[in-house]
Design an enzyme around this catalytic site. Structure first.
Site, short mmCIF file in Angstrom:
data_model
loop_
_atom_site.label_atom_id
_atom_site.label_comp_id
_atom_site.label_asym_id
_atom_site.label_seq_id
_atom_site.Cartn_x
_atom_site.Cartn_y
_atom_site.Cartn_z
N HIS A 1 0.81 -1.23 0.00
CA HIS A 1 0.00 0.00 0.00
C HIS A 1 0.85 1.28 0.00
O HIS A 1 0.35 2.35 -0.31
CB HIS A 1 -1.00 0.00 1.16
CG HIS A 1 -0.43 0.29 2.51
ND1 HIS A 1 -0.15 -0.69 3.43
CD2 HIS A 1 -0.08 1.47 3.10
CE1 HIS A 1 0.32 -0.13 4.53
NE2 HIS A 1 0.39 1.17 4.36
N ASP B 1 0.02 -7.58 1.47
CA ASP B 1 0.47 -6.19 1.60
C ASP B 1 2.00 -6.12 1.55
O ASP B 1 2.63 -5.41 2.34
CB ASP B 1 -0.05 -5.55 2.88
CG ASP B 1 -0.03 -4.02 2.80
OD1 ASP B 1 0.20 -3.50 1.70
OD2 ASP B 1 -0.22 -3.36 3.84
N SER C 1 4.61 2.60 7.76
CA SER C 1 4.24 1.41 7.00
C SER C 1 5.41 0.90 6.17
O SER C 1 6.08 1.65 5.47
CB SER C 1 3.07 1.72 6.06
OG SER C 1 1.90 1.95 6.80
#
Length: 300
Positions: free
Chosen positions: A27, A57, A135
């Site tokens: 992402h 992911d 992230s």
């Protein structure tokens, strides 16, 4: 330095090997036209996308930096982690690069939903501060070994609220080499279309089953697929038009199967070419069949 704003496309990652492979979250780079990687020495390099897997992911980039500038992360294990264990998170929260936060493992065996709607299981929960920009960054144990990839936070305000999630390193270690080699994950599959307990209840098919029979029913077989070669039978109709139930997969190598997520999770613990034992329910009897897993075929 406006901390009320987060740079779009800002994220974290870590060096996987001296060939310049960088691991991050999918992402982070999902809508990117191009990507750059800034190393700890503040040199910036253009990055090429090597491969990704939305359902986990995960994404792998590659930069052409000299090997002497690349210091691969030390990869640990996540199977033996314990609640209360000290962890460290390194990342780029709100664009503040090379930020270190600390905390503990707050929980294990959590489950989060990926962008594809598939579950990511055995996720690590931590109270180490994780914010937008973290992230894709590493979650480390106190010895500096990678134990997870910081992926998500649980918060109604989209900023840190004490609960962060990291994809476990044992999953990363299994899939990153495949992304590097093939650009994608080789998904082990039985190659059939199935319906699980939820769907059978909606279609009122489950009324035809024994009360103790739960699992994933074979709806359609892909010709030449693992399920087809193993001898599984799909839903059909007899000459008078009556419904003939397909085989119900109840266990895979003694792992109970009640829905499609259970089956996918059980399959992911194996690799293409592995032979598995299926416990199925057919004609009110339980049978065992052997099946050799294949790579998933996106066709019927």
């Amino acid at each position: 330095m406006n901390l009320q704003k987060t740079p779009q496309g800002s994220g974290s990652g870590f060096i996987w090997d001296r060939n310049g492979h960088i691991v991050t979250n999918f992402h982070v780079i999902q809508k990117a036209d191009e990507a750059t990687v800034t190393l700890a020495d503040n040199t910036t390099w253009k990055a090429k996308l090597v491969g990704f897997e939305q359902s986990k992911d995960l994404a792998v980039l590659r930069i052409n930096a000299p090997s002497e500038q690349l210091k691969p992360i030390k990869v640990g294990y996540s199977a033996d982690l314990q609640v209360g264990q000290t962890v460290l998170a390194i990342g780029n929260p709100f664009g503040l690069d090379q930020t270190l936060t600390t905390g503990i493992i707050s929980g294990l065996g959590r489950e989060i939903i990926s962008a594809t709607g598939r579950s990511i299981r055995n996720v690590i929960q931590t109270d180490a501060a994780i914010n937008p920009g973290n992230s894709g960054g590493p979650l480390l144990d106190s010895s500096g070994h990678l134990i997870g990839v910081n992926t998500a936070i649980y918060s109604t305000s989209h900023v840190y609220a004490g609960i962060g999630y990291a994809v476990p390193v044992d999953l990363i270690s299994r899939f990153v080499p495949q992304l590097i080699r093939y650009g994608m994950i080789q998904i082990p599959s039985l190659n059939f279309t199935g319906i699980d307990d939820i769907v059978t209840r909606k279609l009122k098919i489950n009324r035809l089953l024994s009360q103790d029979a739960h699992g994933v029913m074979v709806q359609d077989l892909i010709p030449g697929g693992a399920a087809d070669l193993a001898g599984l039978k799909a839903i059909s109709f007899d000459k008078t038009g009556n419904l003939v139930l397909g085989d119900l997969i109840m266990q895979l190598n003694e792992i109970p199967i009640t829905n499609a997520d259970d089956l996918l999770a059980a399959l992911e613990t194996h690799k293409v070419g592995d032979e598995v034992t299926l416990l199925i329910f057919r004609n009110n009897k339980k049978l065992k069949l052997k099946a050799k897993l294949q790579e998933w075929k996106n066709e019927q």
